[in-house]
Scaffold this motif. Sequence first.
Motif, short mmCIF file in Angstrom:
data_model
loop_
_atom_site.label_atom_id
_atom_site.label_comp_id
_atom_site.label_asym_id
_atom_site.label_seq_id
_atom_site.Cartn_x
_atom_site.Cartn_y
_atom_site.Cartn_z
N ASP A 76 35.01 37.56 41.05
CA ASP A 76 33.61 37.93 40.78
C ASP A 76 32.89 36.83 40.01
O ASP A 76 31.72 36.53 40.27
CB ASP A 76 33.57 39.24 39.99
N LEU A 77 33.60 36.24 39.06
CA LEU A 77 33.00 35.13 38.29
C LEU A 77 32.70 33.94 39.20
O LEU A 77 31.63 33.33 39.11
CB LEU A 77 33.92 34.74 37.14
N ASP A 78 33.66 33.60 40.07
CA ASP A 78 33.47 32.45 40.97
C ASP A 78 32.31 32.69 41.92
O ASP A 78 31.52 31.77 42.21
CB ASP A 78 34.75 32.18 41.76
N ARG A 100 26.60 36.56 32.05
CA ARG A 100 27.15 37.88 31.72
C ARG A 100 28.58 38.01 32.23
O ARG A 100 29.47 38.49 31.50
CB ARG A 100 26.26 38.96 32.35
N LEU A 101 28.82 37.57 33.48
CA LEU A 101 30.18 37.66 34.02
C LEU A 101 31.14 36.74 33.29
O LEU A 101 32.34 37.03 33.18
CB LEU A 101 30.16 37.35 35.52
N ASN A 129 38.46 40.00 29.99
CA ASN A 129 39.28 40.54 31.08
C ASN A 129 38.67 41.80 31.69
O ASN A 129 39.37 42.71 32.15
CB ASN A 129 40.72 40.84 30.63
N SER A 130 37.35 41.88 31.68
CA SER A 130 36.66 43.05 32.22
C SER A 130 36.30 42.87 33.69
O SER A 130 35.96 43.85 34.37
CB SER A 130 35.38 43.34 31.41
#
Length: 372
Positions: free
Chosen positions: A139-141, A125-126, A133-134
Motif C-alpha cells: 500500500d505504501l509503495d 499518511r501511509l 505496522n498498520s
Amino acid sequence: MKKWTLMMLIIALLAFGSVIGFNIMVKGKIADAIANMPEPVSPVTALALTPQNWQPTIDAIGFVEPNQGVTIANELSGVISNINFENGAEVKDGQSLIVLDSAVEQANLKSKMVQLPAAEADYQRLTRLYKKNSVSKQDLDNSESKYLALKADIESLKATIDRRQIDAPFAGLVGIRSVNLGEYLQAGTDIVRLEDISTMKIRFTVPQTQLPKISNGQTIHVYVDAYPDHPFEGKISAIEPAVFYQSGLIQIQATIPNIDAKLRSGMFARVAVLLPEMTEQFVLPQTAINFTLYGNSIYLIHESQEEGETVKRVQQINVEVLERNGNNALVKGQLAANDLVVTSGQVRLSNNSKVKVTEDDALTPPATMPQL
C-alpha cells in the motif's frame, strides 16, 4: 630595212635607259632625304625611383560569417498565439520570440496540480502508518508511485509548455519572419533568422606552402564589394590542424569586429594577410613594365651630350616582379635611387631610342564636367 630596225632598237634603248635613270635618281633623292632626316624623338612619361616601404600580403578569398547564427524553428506543432518581436529588430538573450497556443497543456497542468496535494498527503499518511505496522508495504509503495508519477506528469507538462514558447538562444539581430499570427506550424518550421553580428568571422584557404607565414593573432585586411575602398581589420583566430590532401590547401578562420554593422553574413570578401613590412624597396606602376613570355623589362632614361646638346635616350633592362598590389608592382633588378623610369609610351621605343619627357595629364580630371 636594216637601218629602220637599228633606229627602233636605239629608240627603245633610250626609252628604257631614261626610265631606269629616273628611278635611280628618285631612289637617290629618297636616300638623301632619309639620311638627312632628323632622328625621331618619342614622347614618354617618366617617374624617378624612390625607395619606399612595401607591405607584402598573402591574398585569399572567403565568405563572411556571423559570430553566431541560427534559423529559429519550433520543436512542437501548434498555432501561433503571440509574436513578440519586430522584423529586423535587436533581441536580447532569452527574449520570447514566438508563443504557440498551450491552452490544453495549461488545463492538464492545472488538473495535475490540484491532485498533487492529496496524493502527497496520502503518501505521508501511509508512511506514518507503515512505521506503526498498520498498513502493508505494498500500500505504501502504491501511494508513493502515484505521488511520484503525478509529480513527473507535472514536470512533463511544464516542459511541454516551455517548449511552446520559443526564446532567443543569444542576443542578436532577427531578420524577416516567415510566419504569421494564428498560423498553424508543423514541427521544424523555419520561423526567422537570428544572427549575432557584433563580431564577424571569415573563413579562407591558403596553400600549405604559406603555412610558415601564418600564425594566430596575425592581422588581416578584408575587402567587400559593398565597401571596396574600406579595409576591415581583423585577427586570425584559428588554423585548421589538417591540410586538405586533395587540394593542398589549409583552412584559416579570422575574427573581425563589426561595431558599425557594415559587414553582413554571406558577403564575398577578399582577404589580405599582412606579412612583416619591407623597407627600402622599389615600387613601380605596372604600366611601366613590359610583360613578355621571355621576361619582364623596363626602360631607363639616361642623359648624354651629343653635338653640344643634352639628349635623353633609353636603355632597356630586365627586372623581376616580386609581388603586385593593385596598380603597383614590387620589382628587383639593376636599379638605383633617382633612376628615371619610363611609365608610358614604350610602344614606340627600342634600346637607345631618343625620347622627351612629357607631363602625364591623361588621368587628371577636368575642372568641370562637359555638358551634353
